[in-house]
Design a protein around this motif. Structure first.
Motif, PDB file in Angstrom:
ATOM      1  N   PHE A 113     -26.816 -59.602  -6.815  1.00  0.00           N
ATOM      2  CA  PHE A 113     -28.081 -59.779  -6.498  1.00  0.00           C
ATOM      3  C   PHE A 113     -28.416 -59.576  -4.918  1.00  0.00           C
ATOM      4  O   PHE A 113     -27.488 -60.050  -4.270  1.00  0.00           O
ATOM      5  CB  PHE A 113     -28.651 -60.698  -6.802  1.00  0.00           C
ATOM      6  CG  PHE A 113     -28.736 -60.842  -8.680  1.00  0.00           C
ATOM      7  CD1 PHE A 113     -29.521 -60.246  -9.283  1.00  0.00           C
ATOM      8  CD2 PHE A 113     -27.656 -61.513  -9.078  1.00  0.00           C
ATOM      9  CE1 PHE A 113     -29.459 -60.293 -10.876  1.00  0.00           C
ATOM     10  CE2 PHE A 113     -27.569 -61.601 -10.495  1.00  0.00           C
ATOM     11  CZ  PHE A 113     -28.385 -61.080 -11.191  1.00  0.00           C
ATOM     12  N   PRO A 114     -29.551 -59.168  -4.348  1.00  0.00           N
ATOM     13  CA  PRO A 114     -29.665 -59.155  -3.018  1.00  0.00           C
ATOM     14  C   PRO A 114     -29.914 -60.325  -2.365  1.00  0.00           C
ATOM     15  O   PRO A 114     -29.935 -61.310  -2.801  1.00  0.00           O
ATOM     16  CB  PRO A 114     -31.169 -58.466  -2.908  1.00  0.00           C
ATOM     17  CG  PRO A 114     -31.435 -57.683  -4.070  1.00  0.00           C
ATOM     18  CD  PRO A 114     -30.714 -58.311  -5.238  1.00  0.00           C
ATOM     19  N   CYS A 115     -29.133 -60.320  -1.105  1.00  0.00           N
ATOM     20  CA  CYS A 115     -29.233 -61.566  -0.334  1.00  0.00           C
ATOM     21  C   CYS A 115     -30.579 -62.163  -0.414  1.00  0.00           C
ATOM     22  O   CYS A 115     -31.432 -61.342  -0.088  1.00  0.00           O
ATOM     23  CB  CYS A 115     -28.866 -61.427   1.110  1.00  0.00           C
ATOM     24  SG  CYS A 115     -26.821 -61.283   1.040  1.00  0.00           S
ATOM     25  N   PRO A 116     -30.692 -63.476  -0.639  1.00  0.00           N
ATOM     26  CA  PRO A 116     -32.199 -63.969  -0.621  1.00  0.00           C
ATOM     27  C   PRO A 116     -32.532 -64.104   0.947  1.00  0.00           C
ATOM     28  O   PRO A 116     -31.951 -63.958   1.851  1.00  0.00           O
ATOM     29  CB  PRO A 116     -31.855 -65.496  -0.815  1.00  0.00           C
ATOM     30  CG  PRO A 116     -30.707 -65.568  -1.636  1.00  0.00           C
ATOM     31  CD  PRO A 116     -29.966 -64.501  -0.912  1.00  0.00           C
ATOM     32  N   PRO A 117     -34.075 -64.206   1.102  1.00  0.00           N
ATOM     33  CA  PRO A 117     -34.604 -64.337   2.519  1.00  0.00           C
ATOM     34  C   PRO A 117     -34.002 -65.081   3.242  1.00  0.00           C
ATOM     35  O   PRO A 117     -33.810 -66.149   2.743  1.00  0.00           O
ATOM     36  CB  PRO A 117     -36.344 -64.357   2.199  1.00  0.00           C
ATOM     37  CG  PRO A 117     -36.344 -63.899   0.798  1.00  0.00           C
ATOM     38  CD  PRO A 117     -35.003 -63.820   0.138  1.00  0.00           C
TER      39      PRO A 117
END
Length: 241
Positions: A113-117
């Motif tokens: 999954f994309p790195c979180p903000p």
């Protein structure tokens, strides 16, 4: 016997070609010798020409699915790769390390999954995304390099906090004050001489560095923000000044 493929007239088309064909000990495996064909060993397994295999990635889960082994899930930091351009392909299966800007932190993992903000990851690997350093912020997910963490405006800081997700975490020194531009990042400006607090408690702090929308201390004159850049300007003085 184990490790061999049954070649019959139905397969070979000729009685002379019937045989028990031995699967390649390093490149193939076979689950049911009297039923299955020798299967190509996928990159995620170590094969021995029989039904015995070893996962190349520890804690990856493989299950029997008909005549093939199927990869179900992977450990932390990996995604399941089972498809090529035509869909599922048993011969390409493996646990694939998460790409830059992506992670899987809660195994069993099937996708990254994309790195979180507020975080980033600049390389392909199993590591978790790293927090953006102090005095930076990142509002959107999926940062794949440190430069994606945006620096606070000059003379603003996050107070030593990392992993910040909004420019609101960047704060001007109490001796400066922030502008309020209609677009883009704010700036920290030096406090004008006439707006420096002289009250003792807040001595030398800037009255224009607002607290809950109000001046930090009493200030002489009529101060208004410029519509051009959001900086405060002195527009008038009381009688006697």
């Amino acid at each position: 016997p184990r490790g061999h493929e049954l070649i019959t007239t139905e397969v070979a088309g000729s009685e002379e070609l019937q045989e028990c064909y031995e699967c390649n000990a390093e490149l193939e495996y076979i689950l049911a010798p009297d039923r299955d064909r020798c299967q190509q060993c996928p990159p995620g397994l170590r094969c021995f020409g029989t039904d015995a295999v070893e996962p190349r990635v520890v804690n990856s889960t493989w299950e029997v699915d008909g005549s093939v082994y199927r990869l179900r899930d992977c450990p932390q930091g990996f995604s399941v790769l089972t498809d090529d351009s035509d869909g599922f392909n048993a011969a390409v299966q493996q646990c694939s390390e998460c790409l830059a800007g992506r992670e899987c932190t809660t195994p069993p993992c099937t996708e990254c999954f994309p790195c979180p903000p507020g975080t980033y990851k600049s390389f392909t690997g199993t590591a978790e995304c790293q927090s953006c350093p102090p005095n930076t912020f990142r509002e959107r997910p999926g940062a794949a390099e440190l430069d994606a963490c945006i620096l606070c405006p000059d003379r603003a800081s996050t107070g030593g906090r990392d992993g910040q997700t909004s420019v609101a975490a960047c704060v001007c020194s109490e001796r400066d004050y922030p502008t309020q531009p209609e677009e883009g990042l704010f700036s920290c400006l030096s406090c004008p001489k006439g707006a420096v607090c002289q009250t003792g408690v807040n001595d030398q702090l800037c009255a224009l560095n607002l607290v809950n929308g109000a001046f930090r201390c009493p200030v002489v004159g009529r101060w208004q923000r410029s519509p051009a850049n959001g900086a405060f300007e002195l527009r008038g003085c009381p009688t006697g000044f």
